[in-house]
Design a protein around this motif. Sequence first.
Motif, PDB file in Angstrom:
ATOM      1  N   ARG A 124      53.871  56.769  65.995  1.00 41.16           N
ATOM      2  CA  ARG A 124      53.796  55.392  66.352  1.00 41.16           C
ATOM      3  C   ARG A 124      54.979  54.565  65.602  1.00 41.16           C
ATOM      4  NH1 ARG A 124      51.012  51.351  69.019  1.00 41.16           N
ATOM      5  NH2 ARG A 124      51.902  49.218  68.453  1.00 41.16           N
ATOM      6  N   ASP A 125      54.909  54.806  64.498  1.00 40.80           N
ATOM      7  CA  ASP A 125      55.697  54.261  63.336  1.00 40.80           C
ATOM      8  C   ASP A 125      57.192  54.569  63.317  1.00 40.80           C
ATOM      9  OD1 ASP A 125      53.290  52.506  62.897  1.00 40.80           O
ATOM     10  OD2 ASP A 125      52.663  54.238  61.614  1.00 40.80           O
ATOM     11  N   VAL A 126      57.489  55.637  63.956  1.00 36.82           N
ATOM     12  CA  VAL A 126      58.691  56.134  63.718  1.00 36.82           C
ATOM     13  C   VAL A 126      59.575  55.650  64.969  1.00 36.82           C
ATOM     14  CG1 VAL A 126      60.318  58.345  63.825  1.00 36.82           C
ATOM     15  CG2 VAL A 126      57.863  58.187  62.695  1.00 36.82           C
ATOM     16  N   GLN A 127      60.806  54.960  64.599  1.00 38.89           N
ATOM     17  CA  GLN A 127      61.520  54.387  65.606  1.00 38.89           C
ATOM     18  C   GLN A 127      62.770  55.240  65.816  1.00 38.89           C
ATOM     19  OE1 GLN A 127      60.381  51.855  66.962  1.00 38.89           O
ATOM     20  NE2 GLN A 127      58.441  51.954  65.531  1.00 38.89           N
ATOM     21  N   GLU A 128      63.162  56.099  64.965  1.00 43.04           N
ATOM     22  CA  GLU A 128      64.416  56.799  65.292  1.00 43.04           C
ATOM     23  C   GLU A 128      64.223  58.128  65.044  1.00 43.04           C
ATOM     24  OE1 GLU A 128      67.290  55.244  66.047  1.00 43.04           O
ATOM     25  OE2 GLU A 128      66.610  53.242  65.900  1.00 43.04           O
ATOM     26  N   VAL A 129      64.734  59.000  66.314  1.00 44.76           N
ATOM     27  CA  VAL A 129      64.899  60.151  65.986  1.00 44.76           C
ATOM     28  C   VAL A 129      65.355  60.754  64.816  1.00 44.76           C
ATOM     29  CG1 VAL A 129      65.514  62.385  67.484  1.00 44.76           C
ATOM     30  CG2 VAL A 129      64.651  60.536  68.525  1.00 44.76           C
ATOM     31  N   ALA A 130      66.521  60.514  64.229  1.00 47.25           N
ATOM     32  CA  ALA A 130      67.061  60.705  63.138  1.00 47.25           C
ATOM     33  C   ALA A 130      65.987  60.983  61.983  1.00 47.25           C
ATOM     34  CB  ALA A 130      68.269  59.987  62.844  1.00 47.25           C
ATOM     35  N   ALA A 131      65.157  60.107  62.002  1.00 50.34           N
ATOM     36  CA  ALA A 131      64.261  60.124  60.747  1.00 50.34           C
ATOM     37  C   ALA A 131      63.288  61.443  60.707  1.00 50.34           C
ATOM     38  CB  ALA A 131      63.263  59.066  61.029  1.00 50.34           C
ATOM     39  N   LEU A 132      63.483  62.406  61.783  1.00 53.46           N
ATOM     40  CA  LEU A 132      62.620  63.593  61.796  1.00 53.46           C
ATOM     41  C   LEU A 132      63.453  64.775  61.355  1.00 53.46           C
ATOM     42  CD1 LEU A 132      61.505  63.148  65.573  1.00 53.46           C
ATOM     43  CD2 LEU A 132      60.305  62.191  63.663  1.00 53.46           C
ATOM     44  N   ASP A 133      64.427  64.360  61.059  1.00 53.93           N
ATOM     45  CA  ASP A 133      65.412  65.641  60.564  1.00 53.93           C
ATOM     46  C   ASP A 133      64.812  66.497  59.490  1.00 53.93           C
ATOM     47  OD1 ASP A 133      67.183  65.292  62.496  1.00 53.93           O
ATOM     48  OD2 ASP A 133      68.539  64.022  61.559  1.00 53.93           O
ATOM     49  N   ALA A 134      64.034  65.908  58.525  1.00 49.46           N
ATOM     50  CA  ALA A 134      63.649  66.263  57.382  1.00 49.46           C
ATOM     51  C   ALA A 134      62.236  67.215  57.644  1.00 49.46           C
ATOM     52  CB  ALA A 134      62.983  65.288  56.368  1.00 49.46           C
ATOM     53  N   LEU A 135      62.004  67.143  58.865  1.00 51.77           N
ATOM     54  CA  LEU A 135      60.633  68.150  59.334  1.00 51.77           C
ATOM     55  C   LEU A 135      61.178  69.692  59.469  1.00 51.77           C
ATOM     56  CD1 LEU A 135      58.849  65.731  61.831  1.00 51.77           C
ATOM     57  CD2 LEU A 135      58.255  66.339  59.234  1.00 51.77           C
ATOM     58  N   PRO A 136      60.274  70.616  59.164  1.00 54.30           N
ATOM     59  CA  PRO A 136      60.448  72.003  59.795  1.00 54.30           C
ATOM     60  C   PRO A 136      60.868  71.810  61.183  1.00 54.30           C
ATOM     61  CG  PRO A 136      58.512  71.717  58.264  1.00 54.30           C
ATOM     62  CD  PRO A 136      59.100  70.326  58.610  1.00 54.30           C
ATOM     63  N   GLU A 137      61.554  72.956  61.738  1.00 57.18           N
ATOM     64  CA  GLU A 137      61.910  72.834  63.069  1.00 57.18           C
ATOM     65  C   GLU A 137      60.888  72.718  64.129  1.00 57.18           C
ATOM     66  OE1 GLU A 137      64.597  72.312  66.195  1.00 57.18           O
ATOM     67  OE2 GLU A 137      65.046  72.475  64.195  1.00 57.18           O
ATOM     68  N   ARG A 138      59.890  73.400  64.106  1.00 61.29           N
ATOM     69  CA  ARG A 138      58.616  73.429  65.104  1.00 61.29           C
ATOM     70  C   ARG A 138      58.080  72.033  64.979  1.00 61.29           C
ATOM     71  NH1 ARG A 138      55.754  77.223  67.871  1.00 61.29           N
ATOM     72  NH2 ARG A 138      57.905  78.161  67.993  1.00 61.29           N
ATOM     73  N   LEU A 139      57.926  71.526  63.704  1.00 66.09           N
ATOM     74  CA  LEU A 139      57.016  70.022  63.662  1.00 66.09           C
ATOM     75  C   LEU A 139      58.263  69.172  64.175  1.00 66.09           C
ATOM     76  CD1 LEU A 139      55.105  70.320  60.367  1.00 66.09           C
ATOM     77  CD2 LEU A 139      54.308  70.866  62.622  1.00 66.09           C
ATOM     78  N   LYS A 140      59.365  69.015  63.967  1.00 66.08           N
ATOM     79  CA  LYS A 140      60.424  68.382  64.583  1.00 66.08           C
ATOM     80  C   LYS A 140      60.482  68.148  66.014  1.00 66.08           C
ATOM     81  CE  LYS A 140      65.461  67.623  64.416  1.00 66.08           C
ATOM     82  NZ  LYS A 140      66.807  68.284  63.908  1.00 66.08           N
ATOM     83  N   GLN A 141      60.382  69.427  66.632  1.00 67.41           N
ATOM     84  CA  GLN A 141      60.092  69.305  68.122  1.00 67.41           C
ATOM     85  C   GLN A 141      59.002  68.638  68.524  1.00 67.41           C
ATOM     86  OE1 GLN A 141      61.034  74.252  68.310  1.00 67.41           O
ATOM     87  NE2 GLN A 141      60.648  73.204  70.132  1.00 67.41           N
ATOM     88  N   ARG A 142      57.822  68.631  67.956  1.00 68.53           N
ATOM     89  CA  ARG A 142      56.805  68.256  68.430  1.00 68.53           C
ATOM     90  C   ARG A 142      56.609  66.802  68.139  1.00 68.53           C
ATOM     91  NH1 ARG A 142      56.334  72.764  70.350  1.00 68.53           N
ATOM     92  NH2 ARG A 142      54.982  74.434  69.612  1.00 68.53           N
ATOM     93  N   ALA A 143      57.386  66.277  67.033  1.00 64.28           N
ATOM     94  CA  ALA A 143      57.527  64.898  66.927  1.00 64.28           C
ATOM     95  C   ALA A 143      58.539  64.471  67.639  1.00 64.28           C
ATOM     96  CB  ALA A 143      57.684  64.891  65.289  1.00 64.28           C
ATOM     97  N   ARG A 144      59.388  64.732  68.018  1.00 63.44           N
ATOM     98  CA  ARG A 144      60.701  64.340  68.747  1.00 63.44           C
ATOM     99  C   ARG A 144      60.070  64.172  70.040  1.00 63.44           C
ATOM    100  NH1 ARG A 144      65.150  68.241  68.427  1.00 63.44           N
ATOM    101  NH2 ARG A 144      64.012  69.365  69.739  1.00 63.44           N
ATOM    102  N   HIS A 145      59.291  64.942  70.704  1.00 58.37           N
ATOM    103  CA  HIS A 145      58.696  64.465  71.984  1.00 58.37           C
ATOM    104  C   HIS A 145      57.894  63.236  71.851  1.00 58.37           C
ATOM    105  CE1 HIS A 145      56.304  64.206  75.677  1.00 58.37           C
ATOM    106  NE2 HIS A 145      55.293  64.097  74.966  1.00 58.37           N
ATOM    107  N   VAL A 146      56.892  62.872  70.884  1.00 59.60           N
ATOM    108  CA  VAL A 146      56.038  61.791  70.623  1.00 59.60           C
ATOM    109  C   VAL A 146      57.137  60.552  70.533  1.00 59.60           C
ATOM    110  CG1 VAL A 146      54.328  60.319  69.493  1.00 59.60           C
ATOM    111  CG2 VAL A 146      54.187  63.075  69.852  1.00 59.60           C
ATOM    112  N   VAL A 147      58.074  60.511  69.626  1.00 53.00           N
ATOM    113  CA  VAL A 147      58.834  59.392  69.627  1.00 53.00           C
ATOM    114  C   VAL A 147      59.496  59.147  70.782  1.00 53.00           C
ATOM    115  CG1 VAL A 147      60.699  58.711  68.196  1.00 53.00           C
ATOM    116  CG2 VAL A 147      58.803  59.862  67.031  1.00 53.00           C
ATOM    117  N   THR A 148      60.139  60.142  71.358  1.00 48.78           N
ATOM    118  CA  THR A 148      61.019  59.686  72.409  1.00 48.78           C
ATOM    119  C   THR A 148      60.171  59.380  73.735  1.00 48.78           C
ATOM    120  OG1 THR A 148      61.265  62.113  73.236  1.00 48.78           O
ATOM    121  CG2 THR A 148      62.934  61.290  71.761  1.00 48.78           C
ATOM    122  N   GLU A 149      58.966  59.833  73.844  1.00 50.57           N
ATOM    123  CA  GLU A 149      57.942  59.471  74.830  1.00 50.57           C
ATOM    124  C   GLU A 149      57.670  58.042  74.745  1.00 50.57           C
ATOM    125  OE1 GLU A 149      55.921  60.973  78.343  1.00 50.57           O
ATOM    126  OE2 GLU A 149      57.642  61.251  77.522  1.00 50.57           O
TER     127      GLU A 149
END
Length: 358
Positions: free
Chosen positions: A240-265
């Motif tokens: 919830r505290d992440v506002q920008e999808v670009a902040a997820l770039d440091a994550l491993p790809e699978r975790l980045k996918q999961r987190a991207r859904h939550v942030v964009t949703e």
Amino acid sequence: MTEAEAPSQFQASFGAVFGRGPEVTAQAPGRVNLLGEHTDYQGGYVLPAAIPQQATVSVARNGGKQHRLHSANLGQTLSVPVGEVGTGFAPYLTGSVALAGVHDALDIWVSSEVPSGGLSSSAALELATLRALRALYSLPLDDVDLALLGQRVEHEYVGVMCGIMDQMASSLADTAHMLFLDTRSLERRKLPLPADSARGTAQILVIDSGVPRRLAESGYNERRSQVEEASLLLGVTQLRDVQEVAALDALPERLKQRARHVVTENARVLEALHADAGHFGRLMNASHASLQHDYEVSHPQVDVLVALLQKQAGVYGARMTGAGFGGAVVALVQAGQAGAVAEAVLKVYGGEGRQVVP
């Protein structure tokens, strides 16, 4: 129906099993989630509405040492010693009894119109049970208290680490509005359903895909663990505290996918608060794509049904609803078109699909 009432059909059904009438009867609805899927356990935003179908629970004290639990849907009666959990459908009931602080042996009769698979049948059962117990024992619990207890039943007795949306929707939502809920603060407000300036207020259509959710519990808990790991790696309490999808770039790809859904949703829900029906529908379509590809909780047959709905005239947008891996889909349709849309789509879809709402 108030919590203390027991209409004649429920009295008769209870009496046929237990030999006397219930002391109280209560109901709670299922829910459909229009936007905000898999965000509630990360402190996000959701937009559910109640559906007409209800779970009904009748209760009476039996003076013994065992709970007698009967499911009208299953045609099954279980005996569970007071203080034990039991198996099958029992944990939803015994967990509710334990967390409500009730120590009496009870006869509990349950019946539900809420289809399993994405419409919160379990939350409806928990909330109906807790409402009945509140009435029977005059418990000083408000509707939010009941929702929080219902969530604890899932965590501590059923073993599903769900967020709070389902129980809050079953406890507080109605069929005429969306319930905008901040699942971190529990701040909430009811909003009108999206409207089209040319056609008026849109309708909600729910179709059961006919695909059982066999992997829902294990898959749900796995996804929750993945986004918790992503939050930890990002150094935030919740996504919830992440506002920008670009902040997820440091994550491993699978975790980045999961987190991207939550942030964009979360962003989609906030955008939907002021959207007309057409824009809201496009956000629903984007939500399904995210659930399908980033969160990977859809199912091939569900994807086919959603695609058919999205292409159908009179449909603003459609997506899966609920935990996924099967279950129901929801569409936003033009006023007065729900029946025609459902008939046209189900004729092509075939299988075990069926219209649930309206």
